[in-house]
Enzyme design. Structure first.
Site, mmCIF file in Angstrom:
data_model
loop_
_atom_site.group_PDB
_atom_site.id
_atom_site.type_symbol
_atom_site.label_atom_id
_atom_site.label_comp_id
_atom_site.label_asym_id
_atom_site.label_seq_id
_atom_site.Cartn_x
_atom_site.Cartn_y
_atom_site.Cartn_z
ATOM 1 N N THR A 98 37.714 -9.334 3.727
ATOM 2 C CA THR A 98 37.971 -10.754 3.445
ATOM 3 C C THR A 98 36.994 -11.205 2.376
ATOM 4 O O THR A 98 35.782 -11.240 2.632
ATOM 5 C CB THR A 98 37.763 -11.610 4.710
ATOM 6 N N LYS A 173 44.573 -15.721 4.213
ATOM 7 C CA LYS A 173 43.496 -15.374 5.163
ATOM 8 C C LYS A 173 42.534 -16.559 5.330
ATOM 9 O O LYS A 173 42.059 -16.854 6.429
ATOM 10 C CB LYS A 173 42.754 -14.135 4.662
ATOM 11 N N LYS A 241 30.636 -16.503 6.360
ATOM 12 C CA LYS A 241 31.061 -16.013 5.032
ATOM 13 C C LYS A 241 32.469 -16.546 4.718
ATOM 14 O O LYS A 241 32.722 -17.066 3.628
ATOM 15 C CB LYS A 241 31.077 -14.478 5.028
HETATM 16 P P1 NAP Z 1 31.188 -4.444 10.063
HETATM 17 O O1 NAP Z 1 31.387 -3.927 11.431
HETATM 18 O O2 NAP Z 1 29.917 -5.159 9.737
HETATM 19 O O3 NAP Z 1 31.368 -3.254 9.046
HETATM 20 C C1 NAP Z 1 31.183 -3.438 7.685
HETATM 21 C C2 NAP Z 1 31.440 -2.108 7.011
HETATM 22 O O4 NAP Z 1 31.252 -2.277 5.612
HETATM 23 C C3 NAP Z 1 30.457 -1.027 7.458
HETATM 24 O O5 NAP Z 1 31.127 0.206 7.394
HETATM 25 C C4 NAP Z 1 29.376 -1.133 6.385
HETATM 26 O O6 NAP Z 1 28.659 0.069 6.221
HETATM 27 C C5 NAP Z 1 30.236 -1.393 5.168
HETATM 28 N N1 NAP Z 1 29.485 -2.056 4.094
HETATM 29 C C6 NAP Z 1 29.045 -3.347 4.077
HETATM 30 N N2 NAP Z 1 28.421 -3.600 2.911
HETATM 31 C C7 NAP Z 1 28.473 -2.456 2.199
HETATM 32 C C8 NAP Z 1 28.007 -2.108 0.913
HETATM 33 N N3 NAP Z 1 27.363 -2.985 0.112
HETATM 34 N N4 NAP Z 1 28.222 -0.848 0.485
HETATM 35 C C9 NAP Z 1 28.872 0.035 1.275
HETATM 36 N N5 NAP Z 1 29.338 -0.233 2.499
HETATM 37 C C10 NAP Z 1 29.147 -1.481 2.951
HETATM 38 O O7 NAP Z 1 32.388 -5.425 9.620
HETATM 39 P P2 NAP Z 1 33.877 -5.524 10.174
HETATM 40 O O8 NAP Z 1 33.895 -6.434 11.341
HETATM 41 O O9 NAP Z 1 34.455 -4.154 10.296
HETATM 42 O O10 NAP Z 1 34.572 -6.341 8.961
HETATM 43 C C11 NAP Z 1 34.973 -5.716 7.755
HETATM 44 C C12 NAP Z 1 35.773 -6.725 6.931
HETATM 45 O O11 NAP Z 1 36.913 -7.140 7.678
HETATM 46 C C13 NAP Z 1 35.004 -8.003 6.567
HETATM 47 O O12 NAP Z 1 35.348 -8.452 5.299
HETATM 48 C C14 NAP Z 1 35.450 -8.978 7.635
HETATM 49 O O13 NAP Z 1 35.335 -10.328 7.204
HETATM 50 C C15 NAP Z 1 36.882 -8.545 7.839
HETATM 51 N N6 NAP Z 1 37.451 -8.868 9.157
HETATM 52 C C16 NAP Z 1 36.764 -8.594 10.299
HETATM 53 C C17 NAP Z 1 37.337 -8.932 11.530
HETATM 54 C C18 NAP Z 1 36.628 -8.677 12.845
HETATM 55 O O14 NAP Z 1 37.114 -9.177 13.886
HETATM 56 N N7 NAP Z 1 35.531 -7.935 12.887
HETATM 57 C C19 NAP Z 1 38.602 -9.510 11.584
HETATM 58 C C20 NAP Z 1 39.280 -9.734 10.406
HETATM 59 C C21 NAP Z 1 38.693 -9.414 9.194
HETATM 60 P P3 NAP Z 1 27.433 0.439 7.215
HETATM 61 O O15 NAP Z 1 28.050 1.129 8.378
HETATM 62 O O16 NAP Z 1 26.572 1.322 6.400
HETATM 63 O O17 NAP Z 1 26.763 -0.865 7.564
#
Ligand code: NAP
Length: 297
Positions: A98, A173, A241
């Site tokens: 997102t 979104k 965010k």
């Molecule tokens: P998360 O658990 O914090 O995972 C983030 C992922 O991105 C991890 O694999 C992290 O790597 C990687 N990452 C972050 N910054 C990076 C960078 N600069 N370089 C390389 N890798 C990087 O987040 P998430 O909940 O899966 O969410 C991912 C996306 O989906 C976000 O944009 C979020 O807004 C969206 N989203 C999330 C949800 C939800 O319910 N969680 C729902 C809808 C949408 P590391 O493992 O090394 O930290």
């Protein structure tokens, strides 16, 4: 075995389940994650791993990114070892993070210079939807490109909608995040009301979930609040965010979004008390402080 080779970058709460579901659907999957440990887990369920986003792109027909914020997407795409460095003409890049609609449009134009076709395809449905393969997927970009990758998206989601040109997926979104924030505020206020009035919280949730006041937040987050489980799910940090993106876009449109701004400020109080990494339903903490209630301690 499906014919498209899929690369997946970002094995976080969402990405690890999404990548696994693509593999289960029969696609060969190559993953990269910044933190190595998460790649080791992916090797256990059958993924190939690569040394960088660039290396993922070199062996893939479709590369999916699901990282954090706009700068993170830029880093894995445009950085020295980014996916665009390994991309060849015809590669499809689906960004499921997102991020800001404006940044998406810029990235799509940048990718197109290399013959890479990009879609923005952010998701809704949370960690549960990611695990169960029932995400809603909001797609911006070329409809023809969506049809090419639809079988891959179908491995992750049930409700896949082409919303319009580049950035339209991210705009929809943003609408979703407005709804999530305000629904959650309603849930927290209803729980406070029920608690103060002394009715059974679980019964209140059970019956109202089936009524006109029902919502995803009520069905999925209210039971977690009652159990005292404030783990993410979707973190306060990420919701802030997303609300920042919403309010910045609204400012550009000269659009007042009073309710969304209130939710953002209340979540800032959660952050002030150290709740960045709690789930968004930690909003209940603010209600506890406002109303001298105690839900979870
Ligand atoms: P998360 O658990 O914090 O995972 C983030 C992922 O991105 C991890 O694999 C992290 O790597 C990687 N990452 C972050 N910054 C990076 C960078 N600069 N370089 C390389 N890798 C990087 O987040 P998430 O909940 O899966 O969410 C991912 C996306 O989906 C976000 O944009 C979020 O807004 C969206 N989203 C999330 C949800 C939800 O319910 N969680 C729902 C809808 C949408 P590391 O493992 O090394 O930290």
């Amino acid at each position: 075995m499906q014919s498209l080779r899929v690369g997946f970058i970002g094995l976080g709460i969402m990405g690890r389940s999404m990548a696994r579901n693509i593999h289960r659907a029969g696609f060969p999957v190559t993953v990269w994650n910044r933190t190595e440990r998460k790649m080791a887990e992916a090797r256990e369920w059958g993924a190939e791993t690569a040394a960088s986003p660039r290396a993922v792109a070199e062996v893939s027909d479709v590369v999916i990114t699901c990282v954090g914020d706009t700068p993170d997407v830029r880093e894995v795409a445009e950085g020295p070892e980014g996916l665009l460095k390994g991309a060849r003409e015809g590669l499809i890049w689906v960004d499921m993070s997102t991020i800001a609609p404006e940044a998406t449009r810029e990235l799509a134009a940048r990718a197109a210079e290399q013959g890479v076709r990009m879609l923005d395809a952010p998701v809704s449905g949370g960690d549960i939807g990611a695990r169960q393969g029932t995400l809603s997927i909001m797609v911006g970009g070329d409809a023809e490109v969506l049809e090419t990758v639809r079988p891959v998206l179908e491995a992750m989601g049930k409700n896949i909608v082409h919303c319009g040109p580049h950035g339209a997926g991210q705009t929809v979104k943003a609408c979703n995040q407005i709804l999530c924030g305000l629904n959650l505020l309603g849930v927290v206020e209803a729980l406070a009301f029920a608690k103060k009035a002394g009715v059974d919280l679980e019964k209140m949730i059970e019956v109202t979930t089936q009524g006109a006041g029902g919502s995803w937040a009520l069905a999925n987050l209210a039971p977690r609040i009652v159990k005292g489980d404030l783990a993410p799910g979707f973190s306060v940090r990420f919701q802030q965010k997303d609300l920042r993106i919403v309010l910045q876009e609204a400012e550009q449109m000269n659009l007042p979004l009073v309710g969304t701004a209130v939710v953002q400020q209340l979540l800032r109080s959660v952050q002030a008390y150290g709740g960045d990494d709690d789930g968004t339903h930690a909003l209940i903490r603010v209600m506890e402080r406002l109303a001298r209630l105690d839900f979870t301690r």
